[in-house]
Scaffold this motif. Structure first.
Motif, PDB file in Angstrom:
ATOM      1  N   SER A 139      14.233  -6.443  -6.366  1.00  0.00           N
ATOM      2  CA  SER A 139      13.019  -7.224  -7.405  1.00  0.00           C
ATOM      3  C   SER A 139      11.947  -7.480  -5.991  1.00  0.00           C
ATOM      4  O   SER A 139      10.827  -7.576  -6.632  1.00  0.00           O
ATOM      5  CB  SER A 139      13.891  -8.052  -7.416  1.00  0.00           C
ATOM      6  N   ASP A 140      11.783  -6.819  -4.832  1.00  0.00           N
ATOM      7  CA  ASP A 140      10.769  -7.616  -3.776  1.00  0.00           C
ATOM      8  C   ASP A 140       9.692  -6.162  -4.280  1.00  0.00           C
ATOM      9  O   ASP A 140       8.375  -5.939  -3.242  1.00  0.00           O
ATOM     10  CB  ASP A 140      11.211  -7.683  -2.148  1.00  0.00           C
ATOM     11  N   LEU A 141      10.246  -5.314  -4.907  1.00  0.00           N
ATOM     12  CA  LEU A 141       9.708  -3.888  -5.097  1.00  0.00           C
ATOM     13  C   LEU A 141       8.413  -4.096  -6.098  1.00  0.00           C
ATOM     14  O   LEU A 141       8.386  -5.230  -6.870  1.00  0.00           O
ATOM     15  CB  LEU A 141      10.333  -2.719  -5.055  1.00  0.00           C
ATOM     16  N   ILE A 142       7.562  -3.350  -5.668  1.00  0.00           N
ATOM     17  CA  ILE A 142       6.140  -3.934  -6.726  1.00  0.00           C
ATOM     18  C   ILE A 142       7.272  -3.122  -8.078  1.00  0.00           C
ATOM     19  O   ILE A 142       7.658  -2.127  -8.729  1.00  0.00           O
ATOM     20  CB  ILE A 142       4.607  -2.706  -6.556  1.00  0.00           C
ATOM     21  N   PRO A 143       6.574  -4.014  -9.603  1.00  0.00           N
ATOM     22  CA  PRO A 143       7.556  -3.448 -10.622  1.00  0.00           C
ATOM     23  C   PRO A 143       7.284  -2.176 -11.120  1.00  0.00           C
ATOM     24  O   PRO A 143       7.981  -1.691 -12.030  1.00  0.00           O
ATOM     25  CB  PRO A 143       6.957  -4.343 -11.901  1.00  0.00           C
ATOM     26  N   GLU A 144       5.983  -2.267 -11.579  1.00  0.00           N
ATOM     27  CA  GLU A 144       5.818   0.169 -11.456  1.00  0.00           C
ATOM     28  C   GLU A 144       7.011   0.526 -10.628  1.00  0.00           C
ATOM     29  O   GLU A 144       8.200   1.488 -10.540  1.00  0.00           O
ATOM     30  CB  GLU A 144       4.577   0.548 -10.581  1.00  0.00           C
ATOM     31  N   LEU A 145       7.155   0.718  -8.959  1.00  0.00           N
ATOM     32  CA  LEU A 145       7.807   1.495  -8.697  1.00  0.00           C
ATOM     33  C   LEU A 145       9.336   0.909  -8.987  1.00  0.00           C
ATOM     34  O   LEU A 145      10.488   1.239  -9.177  1.00  0.00           O
ATOM     35  CB  LEU A 145       7.897   1.128  -7.294  1.00  0.00           C
ATOM     36  N   GLN A 146       9.930  -0.317  -9.301  1.00  0.00           N
ATOM     37  CA  GLN A 146      10.970  -0.842  -9.672  1.00  0.00           C
ATOM     38  C   GLN A 146      11.662   0.155 -10.811  1.00  0.00           C
ATOM     39  O   GLN A 146      12.813   0.845 -10.748  1.00  0.00           O
ATOM     40  CB  GLN A 146      11.194  -2.562 -10.124  1.00  0.00           C
ATOM     41  N   GLY A 182       0.128  -0.818   0.288  1.00  0.00           N
ATOM     42  CA  GLY A 182       0.035   0.457  -0.177  1.00  0.00           C
ATOM     43  C   GLY A 182       0.785   1.521  -0.591  1.00  0.00           C
ATOM     44  O   GLY A 182       0.388   2.073  -0.656  1.00  0.00           O
ATOM     45  N   VAL A 183       2.006   1.231   0.617  1.00  0.00           N
ATOM     46  CA  VAL A 183       2.789   2.452   0.713  1.00  0.00           C
ATOM     47  C   VAL A 183       3.765   2.341  -0.487  1.00  0.00           C
ATOM     48  O   VAL A 183       4.042   3.732  -0.834  1.00  0.00           O
ATOM     49  CB  VAL A 183       3.437   2.331   2.033  1.00  0.00           C
ATOM     50  N   GLN A 184       3.924   1.481  -0.923  1.00  0.00           N
ATOM     51  CA  GLN A 184       4.495   1.715  -2.323  1.00  0.00           C
ATOM     52  C   GLN A 184       3.445   1.871  -3.274  1.00  0.00           C
ATOM     53  O   GLN A 184       3.754   2.858  -5.064  1.00  0.00           O
ATOM     54  CB  GLN A 184       4.937  -0.338  -3.027  1.00  0.00           C
ATOM     55  N   ARG A 185       2.483   1.875  -3.270  1.00  0.00           N
ATOM     56  CA  ARG A 185       1.877   2.565  -4.100  1.00  0.00           C
ATOM     57  C   ARG A 185       0.926   3.860  -4.349  1.00  0.00           C
ATOM     58  O   ARG A 185       0.985   4.122  -5.306  1.00  0.00           O
ATOM     59  CB  ARG A 185       0.688   1.159  -4.501  1.00  0.00           C
TER      60      ARG A 185
END
Length: 459
Positions: free
Chosen positions: A331-338, A291-294
Protein backbone atom coordinates in the motif's frame (compact mmCIF):
# COMPACT_ATOMS: atom_id res chain seq x y z
CA UNK A 1 2.34 -20.97 -39.30
CA UNK A 2 2.79 -24.60 -38.36
CA UNK A 3 5.03 -23.55 -35.46
CA UNK A 4 2.39 -21.03 -34.32
CA UNK A 5 -0.29 -23.75 -34.33
CA UNK A 6 1.84 -26.18 -32.31
CA UNK A 7 2.50 -23.44 -29.71
CA UNK A 8 -1.23 -22.73 -29.52
CA UNK A 9 -1.97 -26.44 -29.05
CA UNK A 10 0.62 -26.61 -26.27
CA UNK A 11 -0.96 -23.62 -24.50
CA UNK A 12 -4.44 -25.14 -24.93
CA UNK A 13 -3.30 -28.30 -23.13
CA UNK A 14 -1.56 -26.28 -20.40
CA UNK A 15 -4.53 -25.89 -18.06
CA UNK A 16 -4.02 -24.09 -14.71
CA UNK A 17 -4.01 -27.48 -12.94
CA UNK A 18 -1.37 -28.78 -15.38
CA UNK A 19 0.74 -25.62 -14.93
CA UNK A 20 0.73 -26.04 -11.13
CA UNK A 21 1.72 -29.70 -11.59
CA UNK A 22 4.65 -28.70 -13.82
CA UNK A 23 5.79 -26.03 -11.34
CA UNK A 24 5.63 -28.65 -8.55
CA UNK A 25 8.49 -30.53 -10.26
CA UNK A 26 10.83 -27.63 -9.43
CA UNK A 27 9.29 -25.59 -6.60
CA UNK A 28 8.16 -26.89 -3.21
CA UNK A 29 4.98 -25.47 -1.66
CA UNK A 30 3.75 -21.94 -2.43
CA UNK A 31 0.46 -23.26 -3.87
CA UNK A 32 -1.26 -19.84 -3.77
CA UNK A 33 1.45 -18.23 -5.89
CA UNK A 34 1.47 -21.14 -8.35
CA UNK A 35 -2.32 -20.94 -8.73
CA UNK A 36 -2.18 -17.17 -9.34
CA UNK A 37 0.45 -17.39 -12.09
CA UNK A 38 -1.27 -20.45 -13.62
CA UNK A 39 -4.53 -18.51 -13.97
CA UNK A 40 -2.68 -15.48 -15.41
CA UNK A 41 -1.02 -17.75 -17.99
CA UNK A 42 -4.31 -19.42 -18.95
CA UNK A 43 -6.01 -16.03 -19.30
CA UNK A 44 -3.44 -15.12 -21.95
CA UNK A 45 -4.45 -18.16 -24.00
CA UNK A 46 -8.15 -17.39 -23.41
CA UNK A 47 -7.58 -13.84 -24.65
CA UNK A 48 -6.21 -15.18 -27.96
CA UNK A 49 -9.48 -17.08 -28.53
CA UNK A 50 -11.93 -14.18 -28.05
CA UNK A 51 -13.30 -11.94 -30.83
CA UNK A 52 -11.16 -9.04 -32.01
CA UNK A 53 -13.55 -6.34 -30.77
CA UNK A 54 -13.02 -7.29 -27.10
CA UNK A 55 -9.52 -8.80 -27.37
CA UNK A 56 -7.73 -5.44 -27.09
CA UNK A 57 -9.78 -4.52 -24.03
CA UNK A 58 -8.65 -7.53 -21.97
CA UNK A 59 -5.57 -6.51 -19.99
CA UNK A 60 -3.34 -8.95 -18.10
CA UNK A 61 -3.84 -9.37 -14.35
CA UNK A 62 -0.40 -8.35 -13.12
CA UNK A 63 0.78 -9.97 -9.90
CA UNK A 64 2.75 -8.91 -6.82
CA UNK A 65 4.49 -11.77 -4.99
CA UNK A 66 5.19 -10.88 -1.36
CA UNK A 67 7.66 -12.93 0.65
CA UNK A 68 11.21 -13.14 2.03
CA UNK A 69 14.21 -13.94 -0.14
CA UNK A 70 14.82 -17.53 -1.22
CA UNK A 71 11.23 -18.80 -1.05
CA UNK A 72 10.78 -19.25 -4.82
CA UNK A 73 9.43 -15.92 -6.18
CA UNK A 74 11.87 -15.62 -9.09
CA UNK A 75 11.87 -19.36 -9.76
CA UNK A 76 8.06 -19.43 -10.13
CA UNK A 77 8.16 -16.62 -12.72
CA UNK A 78 11.14 -18.11 -14.60
CA UNK A 79 9.63 -21.60 -14.78
CA UNK A 80 6.30 -20.15 -15.89
CA UNK A 81 7.98 -18.39 -18.82
CA UNK A 82 9.79 -21.61 -19.75
CA UNK A 83 6.51 -23.56 -19.71
CA UNK A 84 4.87 -21.02 -22.01
CA UNK A 85 7.94 -20.62 -24.28
CA UNK A 86 7.56 -16.92 -23.58
CA UNK A 87 10.23 -14.19 -23.66
CA UNK A 88 11.20 -13.50 -20.04
CA UNK A 89 13.41 -10.97 -18.30
CA UNK A 90 14.16 -10.29 -14.65
CA UNK A 91 15.00 -6.72 -13.64
CA UNK A 92 15.61 -5.20 -10.23
CA UNK A 93 13.60 -2.11 -9.37
CA UNK A 94 16.43 -0.95 -7.10
CA UNK A 95 18.62 -0.47 -10.21
CA UNK A 96 16.39 2.49 -11.05
CA UNK A 97 16.31 3.95 -7.52
CA UNK A 98 18.04 7.22 -8.42
CA UNK A 99 16.16 9.70 -10.56
CA UNK A 100 18.20 10.38 -13.68
CA UNK A 101 20.10 7.11 -13.23
CA UNK A 102 22.89 7.20 -15.82
CA UNK A 103 22.91 4.50 -18.49
CA UNK A 104 19.61 2.70 -17.90
CA UNK A 105 16.01 3.80 -17.78
CA UNK A 106 12.83 1.83 -17.13
CA UNK A 107 12.19 1.45 -20.89
CA UNK A 108 15.42 -0.54 -21.17
CA UNK A 109 13.62 -3.59 -19.69
CA UNK A 110 11.35 -3.68 -22.75
CA UNK A 111 14.30 -3.30 -25.13
CA UNK A 112 16.17 -6.10 -23.36
CA UNK A 113 13.06 -8.32 -23.47
CA UNK A 114 12.76 -7.69 -27.23
CA UNK A 115 16.42 -8.65 -27.69
CA UNK A 116 15.76 -11.93 -25.84
CA UNK A 117 12.69 -12.59 -28.03
CA UNK A 118 14.71 -11.98 -31.22
CA UNK A 119 17.37 -14.48 -30.09
CA UNK A 120 14.63 -17.02 -29.19
CA UNK A 121 12.96 -16.78 -32.61
CA UNK A 122 16.33 -16.75 -34.38
CA UNK A 123 17.34 -20.00 -32.62
CA UNK A 124 14.05 -21.64 -33.64
CA UNK A 125 14.45 -20.55 -37.26
CA UNK A 126 18.06 -21.80 -37.26
CA UNK A 127 16.80 -25.31 -36.34
CA UNK A 128 14.33 -25.19 -39.28
CA UNK A 129 17.02 -24.26 -41.85
CA UNK A 130 19.77 -26.40 -40.30
CA UNK A 131 19.48 -29.38 -42.67
CA UNK A 132 19.59 -27.04 -45.70
CA UNK A 133 22.62 -25.24 -44.22
CA UNK A 134 24.34 -28.62 -43.61
CA UNK A 135 23.90 -29.51 -47.30
CA UNK A 136 25.35 -26.18 -48.43
CA UNK A 137 28.29 -26.63 -46.02
CA UNK A 138 28.89 -30.12 -47.43
CA UNK A 139 28.93 -28.74 -51.00
CA UNK A 140 31.36 -25.96 -50.01
CA UNK A 141 33.75 -28.45 -48.41
CA UNK A 142 33.51 -30.68 -51.50
CA UNK A 143 34.28 -27.65 -53.71
CA UNK A 144 37.49 -27.10 -51.71
CA UNK A 145 38.54 -30.79 -51.76
CA UNK A 146 37.49 -31.55 -55.36
CA UNK A 147 36.72 -28.35 -57.28
CA UNK A 148 33.97 -28.83 -59.89
CA UNK A 149 35.24 -29.04 -63.50
CA UNK A 150 34.73 -25.90 -65.56
CA UNK A 151 33.83 -26.42 -69.21
CA UNK A 152 37.00 -26.00 -71.35
CA UNK A 153 36.66 -24.24 -74.72
CA UNK A 154 38.65 -26.58 -77.01
CA UNK A 155 37.29 -30.00 -76.08
CA UNK A 156 34.74 -31.99 -78.01
CA UNK A 157 31.37 -32.59 -76.41
CA UNK A 158 32.25 -36.27 -75.88
CA UNK A 159 35.54 -35.55 -74.04
CA UNK A 160 33.92 -32.78 -72.05
CA UNK A 161 31.06 -34.99 -70.90
CA UNK A 162 33.51 -37.69 -69.97
CA UNK A 163 35.62 -35.36 -67.81
CA UNK A 164 32.56 -33.95 -66.07
CA UNK A 165 31.29 -37.45 -65.42
CA UNK A 166 34.64 -38.51 -63.92
CA UNK A 167 34.71 -35.42 -61.71
CA UNK A 168 31.15 -35.99 -60.50
CA UNK A 169 31.92 -39.63 -59.75
CA UNK A 170 34.94 -38.62 -57.61
CA UNK A 171 32.84 -36.00 -55.81
CA UNK A 172 30.15 -38.59 -54.98
CA UNK A 173 32.84 -40.94 -53.64
CA UNK A 174 34.25 -38.12 -51.50
CA UNK A 175 30.74 -37.10 -50.36
CA UNK A 176 30.18 -40.62 -49.05
CA UNK A 177 33.44 -40.50 -47.08
CA UNK A 178 32.46 -37.09 -45.63
CA UNK A 179 29.07 -38.36 -44.52
CA UNK A 180 30.58 -41.46 -42.92
CA UNK A 181 32.97 -39.29 -40.90
CA UNK A 182 36.07 -40.83 -42.51
CA UNK A 183 37.43 -37.35 -43.32
CA UNK A 184 36.62 -35.73 -39.96
CA UNK A 185 40.24 -35.47 -38.75
CA UNK A 186 41.71 -34.17 -42.04
CA UNK A 187 42.71 -30.50 -42.09
CA UNK A 188 41.10 -28.03 -44.47
CA UNK A 189 41.56 -24.32 -45.19
CA UNK A 190 38.51 -22.17 -45.91
CA UNK A 191 37.24 -18.56 -45.81
CA UNK A 192 35.19 -17.27 -42.88
CA UNK A 193 33.51 -13.90 -42.38
CA UNK A 194 35.06 -11.67 -39.75
CA UNK A 195 32.82 -9.43 -37.66
CA UNK A 196 34.03 -5.93 -36.85
CA UNK A 197 35.27 -6.70 -33.32
CA UNK A 198 36.57 -3.84 -31.24
CA UNK A 199 34.87 -1.13 -33.27
CA UNK A 200 33.45 1.35 -30.82
CA UNK A 201 31.16 4.07 -32.04
CA UNK A 202 30.27 6.85 -29.63
CA UNK A 203 26.75 8.12 -30.24
CA UNK A 204 24.89 10.99 -28.66
CA UNK A 205 23.56 10.34 -25.15
CA UNK A 206 20.04 9.00 -25.26
CA UNK A 207 20.33 7.28 -28.66
CA UNK A 208 19.67 3.99 -26.90
CA UNK A 209 16.36 5.48 -25.73
CA UNK A 210 15.40 6.01 -29.36
CA UNK A 211 16.11 2.35 -30.11
CA UNK A 212 19.01 3.12 -32.46
CA UNK A 213 22.06 0.93 -32.38
CA UNK A 214 24.78 3.08 -33.97
CA UNK A 215 27.45 0.36 -33.80
CA UNK A 216 25.22 -2.06 -35.72
CA UNK A 217 24.32 0.65 -38.24
CA UNK A 218 27.99 1.43 -38.91
CA UNK A 219 29.05 -2.22 -39.12
CA UNK A 220 26.35 -2.91 -41.74
CA UNK A 221 27.79 -0.10 -43.90
CA UNK A 222 31.34 -1.44 -43.74
CA UNK A 223 31.85 -4.45 -46.06
CA UNK A 224 32.46 -7.69 -44.14
CA UNK A 225 36.01 -9.01 -44.31
CA UNK A 226 36.97 -12.61 -44.91
CA UNK A 227 39.94 -14.44 -43.49
CA UNK A 228 41.49 -17.85 -44.05
CA UNK A 229 40.97 -20.42 -41.33
CA UNK A 230 42.45 -23.90 -41.02
CA UNK A 231 40.61 -26.53 -38.97
CA UNK A 232 39.60 -30.18 -39.12
CA UNK A 233 36.84 -31.01 -41.60
CA UNK A 234 34.56 -31.92 -38.67
CA UNK A 235 34.94 -28.43 -37.19
CA UNK A 236 34.73 -26.77 -40.62
CA UNK A 237 31.34 -28.43 -41.23
CA UNK A 238 29.98 -26.81 -38.05
CA UNK A 239 31.45 -23.34 -38.73
CA UNK A 240 30.35 -23.17 -42.39
CA UNK A 241 26.92 -24.62 -41.56
CA UNK A 242 26.33 -21.99 -38.84
CA UNK A 243 27.39 -19.22 -41.24
CA UNK A 244 25.05 -20.51 -43.94
CA UNK A 245 22.15 -20.91 -41.49
CA UNK A 246 22.45 -17.22 -40.58
CA UNK A 247 22.20 -16.30 -44.28
CA UNK A 248 19.08 -18.46 -44.73
CA UNK A 249 17.20 -16.84 -41.84
CA UNK A 250 14.85 -14.03 -42.84
CA UNK A 251 15.71 -11.45 -40.18
CA UNK A 252 12.78 -9.22 -41.10
CA UNK A 253 10.35 -12.07 -40.35
CA UNK A 254 12.29 -12.91 -37.16
CA UNK A 255 12.01 -9.34 -35.87
CA UNK A 256 8.31 -9.15 -36.71
CA UNK A 257 7.57 -12.43 -34.90
CA UNK A 258 9.76 -11.47 -31.92
CA UNK A 259 7.89 -8.18 -31.44
CA UNK A 260 4.56 -10.03 -31.63
CA UNK A 261 5.73 -12.52 -28.99
CA UNK A 262 6.86 -9.76 -26.64
CA UNK A 263 3.52 -7.97 -27.05
CA UNK A 264 1.34 -11.06 -26.66
CA UNK A 265 3.30 -13.41 -24.36
CA UNK A 266 6.22 -11.42 -22.85
CA UNK A 267 6.79 -11.63 -19.08
CA UNK A 268 8.72 -8.97 -17.14
CA UNK A 269 9.67 -9.88 -13.57
CA UNK A 270 10.37 -6.77 -11.48
CA UNK A 271 12.22 -7.83 -8.34
CA UNK A 272 12.75 -5.72 -5.20
CA UNK A 273 9.68 -3.58 -5.96
CA UNK A 274 9.50 -2.88 -2.21
CA UNK A 275 12.80 -0.95 -2.47
CA UNK A 276 11.07 1.78 -4.50
CA UNK A 277 7.95 1.88 -2.32
CA UNK A 278 8.09 5.07 -0.23
CA UNK A 279 7.43 4.50 3.45
CA UNK A 280 5.88 7.94 3.77
CA UNK A 281 8.39 9.03 6.42
CA UNK A 282 10.70 11.90 5.54
CA UNK A 283 11.31 13.19 2.04
CA UNK A 284 14.80 12.76 0.50
CA UNK A 285 14.91 9.19 -0.78
CA UNK A 286 11.10 8.91 -1.08
CA UNK A 287 11.02 11.56 -3.81
CA UNK A 288 13.48 9.46 -5.80
CA UNK A 289 11.49 6.26 -5.19
CA UNK A 290 8.24 7.86 -6.25
CA UNK A 291 9.97 9.10 -9.41
CA UNK A 292 10.90 5.53 -10.31
CA UNK A 293 7.32 4.37 -9.68
CA UNK A 294 6.00 7.14 -11.95
CA UNK A 295 8.50 6.04 -14.64
CA UNK A 296 7.30 2.44 -14.28
CA UNK A 297 3.62 3.38 -14.46
CA UNK A 298 3.28 4.05 -18.22
CA UNK A 299 5.21 0.86 -19.07
CA UNK A 300 2.93 -1.25 -16.86
CA UNK A 301 -0.20 0.63 -17.96
CA UNK A 302 0.64 0.15 -21.60
CA UNK A 303 2.77 2.34 -23.81
CA UNK A 304 4.87 2.12 -26.96
CA UNK A 305 8.63 1.70 -26.56
CA UNK A 306 11.02 2.22 -29.48
CA UNK A 307 13.55 -0.58 -29.89
CA UNK A 308 16.11 -1.18 -32.61
CA UNK A 309 13.75 -3.85 -34.01
CA UNK A 310 10.70 -1.58 -34.13
CA UNK A 311 8.01 -0.17 -31.84
CA UNK A 312 6.82 -2.49 -29.05
CA UNK A 313 3.51 -2.04 -27.22
CA UNK A 314 3.48 -3.12 -23.58
CA UNK A 315 -0.33 -3.19 -23.13
CA UNK A 316 -0.49 -7.00 -22.92
CA UNK A 317 2.92 -7.81 -21.41
CA UNK A 318 2.49 -9.69 -18.11
CA UNK A 319 4.26 -7.94 -15.21
CA UNK A 320 5.10 -9.95 -12.09
CA UNK A 321 6.53 -7.83 -9.28
CA UNK A 322 8.11 -9.24 -6.15
CA UNK A 323 9.48 -7.99 -2.88
CA UNK A 324 10.06 -8.96 0.75
CA UNK A 325 8.10 -5.90 2.02
CA UNK A 326 9.81 -6.04 5.43
CA UNK A 327 9.82 -2.26 5.86
CA UNK A 328 7.41 -0.99 3.21
CA UNK A 329 3.96 -2.41 2.40
CA UNK A 330 2.31 -2.87 -1.01
CA UNK A 331 0.00 0.00 0.00
CA UNK A 332 3.08 2.29 0.12
CA UNK A 333 3.30 2.12 -3.68
CA UNK A 334 1.61 5.03 -5.45
CA UNK A 335 -2.13 4.29 -5.92
CA UNK A 336 -1.92 4.25 -9.74
CA UNK A 337 0.79 1.56 -9.67
CA UNK A 338 -1.07 -0.46 -7.03
CA UNK A 339 -4.08 -0.49 -9.33
CA UNK A 340 -1.98 -2.05 -12.08
CA UNK A 341 -1.10 -5.04 -9.85
CA UNK A 342 -4.55 -6.31 -8.83
CA UNK A 343 -3.40 -9.77 -7.72
CA UNK A 344 -1.32 -10.05 -4.55
CA UNK A 345 -0.01 -13.31 -3.20
CA UNK A 346 1.92 -13.86 0.01
CA UNK A 347 4.55 -16.59 -0.10
CA UNK A 348 5.19 -18.47 3.09
CA UNK A 349 8.56 -18.81 4.82
CA UNK A 350 10.12 -22.24 4.38
CA UNK A 351 9.98 -24.76 7.24
CA UNK A 352 12.26 -27.67 8.13
CA UNK A 353 9.87 -30.06 6.30
CA UNK A 354 10.01 -27.83 3.21
CA UNK A 355 13.81 -27.98 3.27
CA UNK A 356 13.72 -31.81 3.35
CA UNK A 357 11.48 -31.79 0.25
CA UNK A 358 13.65 -29.15 -1.50
CA UNK A 359 16.74 -31.30 -0.93
CA UNK A 360 15.18 -34.45 -2.39
CA UNK A 361 12.01 -34.04 -4.48
CA UNK A 362 12.46 -31.44 -7.31
CA UNK A 363 13.99 -32.45 -10.64
CA UNK A 364 16.86 -30.06 -9.89
CA UNK A 365 17.13 -30.95 -6.17
CA UNK A 366 20.44 -29.96 -4.58
CA UNK A 367 21.35 -33.51 -3.50
CA UNK A 368 20.78 -34.71 -7.09
CA UNK A 369 23.09 -31.94 -8.31
CA UNK A 370 25.92 -32.89 -5.93
CA UNK A 371 25.43 -36.60 -6.73
CA UNK A 372 25.80 -35.82 -10.46
CA UNK A 373 28.89 -33.63 -9.86
CA UNK A 374 30.73 -36.28 -7.83
CA UNK A 375 29.65 -39.00 -10.24
CA UNK A 376 31.90 -37.34 -12.86
CA UNK A 377 34.86 -38.35 -10.65
CA UNK A 378 33.61 -41.94 -10.36
CA UNK A 379 32.39 -41.39 -6.80
CA UNK A 380 28.92 -42.45 -5.66
CA UNK A 381 27.65 -40.29 -2.81
CA UNK A 382 24.50 -40.99 -0.79
CA UNK A 383 22.79 -39.29 2.15
CA UNK A 384 20.94 -41.14 4.91
CA UNK A 385 17.44 -39.87 5.78
CA UNK A 386 18.73 -38.76 9.20
CA UNK A 387 21.53 -36.75 7.53
CA UNK A 388 19.05 -35.01 5.22
CA UNK A 389 16.80 -34.18 8.17
CA UNK A 390 19.80 -32.81 10.12
CA UNK A 391 20.84 -30.57 7.20
CA UNK A 392 17.24 -29.26 6.95
CA UNK A 393 17.11 -28.69 10.70
CA UNK A 394 20.38 -26.71 10.66
CA UNK A 395 19.17 -24.61 7.68
CA UNK A 396 15.95 -23.72 9.49
CA UNK A 397 17.84 -22.93 12.71
CA UNK A 398 20.45 -20.66 11.07
CA UNK A 399 17.73 -18.87 9.06
CA UNK A 400 15.92 -18.19 12.31
CA UNK A 401 18.95 -17.00 14.28
CA UNK A 402 21.14 -15.22 11.72
CA UNK A 403 19.09 -14.04 8.74
CA UNK A 404 16.31 -15.68 6.77
CA UNK A 405 17.58 -16.26 3.23
CA UNK A 406 15.22 -19.17 2.52
CA UNK A 407 16.35 -22.12 0.43
CA UNK A 408 19.62 -20.38 -0.47
CA UNK A 409 20.82 -21.34 3.02
CA UNK A 410 20.91 -24.98 1.86
CA UNK A 411 23.56 -24.12 -0.76
CA UNK A 412 25.81 -22.61 1.90
CA UNK A 413 25.36 -25.49 4.33
CA UNK A 414 25.93 -28.23 1.74
CA UNK A 415 29.03 -26.48 0.37
CA UNK A 416 30.48 -26.26 3.89
CA UNK A 417 29.50 -29.87 4.64
CA UNK A 418 31.00 -31.32 1.44
CA UNK A 419 33.98 -28.97 1.09
CA UNK A 420 36.64 -31.55 2.09
CA UNK A 421 35.14 -34.26 -0.12
CA UNK A 422 34.87 -31.94 -3.14
CA UNK A 423 38.49 -30.88 -2.61
CA UNK A 424 40.01 -34.34 -1.96
CA UNK A 425 38.04 -36.51 -4.41
CA UNK A 426 40.23 -36.17 -7.54
CA UNK A 427 43.44 -37.06 -5.67
CA UNK A 428 42.67 -39.35 -2.79
CA UNK A 429 39.22 -40.97 -3.08
CA UNK A 430 39.17 -42.83 -6.41
CA UNK A 431 36.01 -44.81 -7.37
CA UNK A 432 34.54 -45.06 -3.88
CA UNK A 433 31.14 -44.93 -2.29
CA UNK A 434 30.63 -42.19 0.28
CA UNK A 435 27.71 -42.14 2.69
CA UNK A 436 26.87 -38.92 4.50
CA UNK A 437 25.46 -39.77 7.96
CA UNK A 438 23.86 -37.65 10.65
CA UNK A 439 27.02 -38.01 12.76
CA UNK A 440 29.17 -36.64 9.91
CA UNK A 441 26.82 -33.66 9.48
CA UNK A 442 26.98 -32.96 13.23
CA UNK A 443 30.76 -33.31 13.33
CA UNK A 444 31.23 -30.95 10.38
CA UNK A 445 28.64 -28.28 11.25
CA UNK A 446 27.88 -28.36 14.99
CA UNK A 447 30.74 -26.10 16.04
CA UNK A 448 29.86 -23.49 13.39
CA UNK A 449 26.14 -23.54 14.19
CA UNK A 450 26.66 -23.21 17.96
CA UNK A 451 29.09 -20.30 17.56
CA UNK A 452 26.69 -17.57 16.46
CA UNK A 453 29.40 -15.12 15.40
CA UNK A 454 31.01 -17.81 13.26
CA UNK A 455 27.61 -18.66 11.72
CA UNK A 456 27.25 -15.10 10.48
CA UNK A 457 30.45 -15.39 8.47
CA UNK A 458 30.39 -19.01 7.37
CA UNK A 459 26.72 -19.98 7.11
Amino acid sequence: MKNGRSKNDKMKNLTPRQTVKELDYYIIGQTDAKRAVAIALRNRWRRQQVSEDIKEEIVPNNIILIGPTGVGKTEIARRLAKLADAPFIKVEASKFTEVGYVGRDVESMVRDLTEIAVQMVKSEKAIVVQSKADKIAEEKILDILIPPVRKPNKLSAEDENNELFQNEKTREWMREKLRNGEMDDKMIEFDVQVSQIGMQVMGPIGMDDMGINIQELMSSMIPKKKKKRKTTIKEAKVIISQEEAQKLIDMEAVQKEAIQRVQETGIIFIDEIDKVAGSGKGHGPDVSREGVQRDLLPIVEGSTVNTKYGAVKTDHVLFIAAGAFHVAKPSDLIPELQGRFPIRVELKSLTEEDFIKILTIPNNALLKQYTALLNTEGVKISFTNEAIREVAKIAALVNEEVENIGARRLHTILTTLLEDILFDVPDSIPSEEITITRELVGERLDKIVKNRDLSKYIL
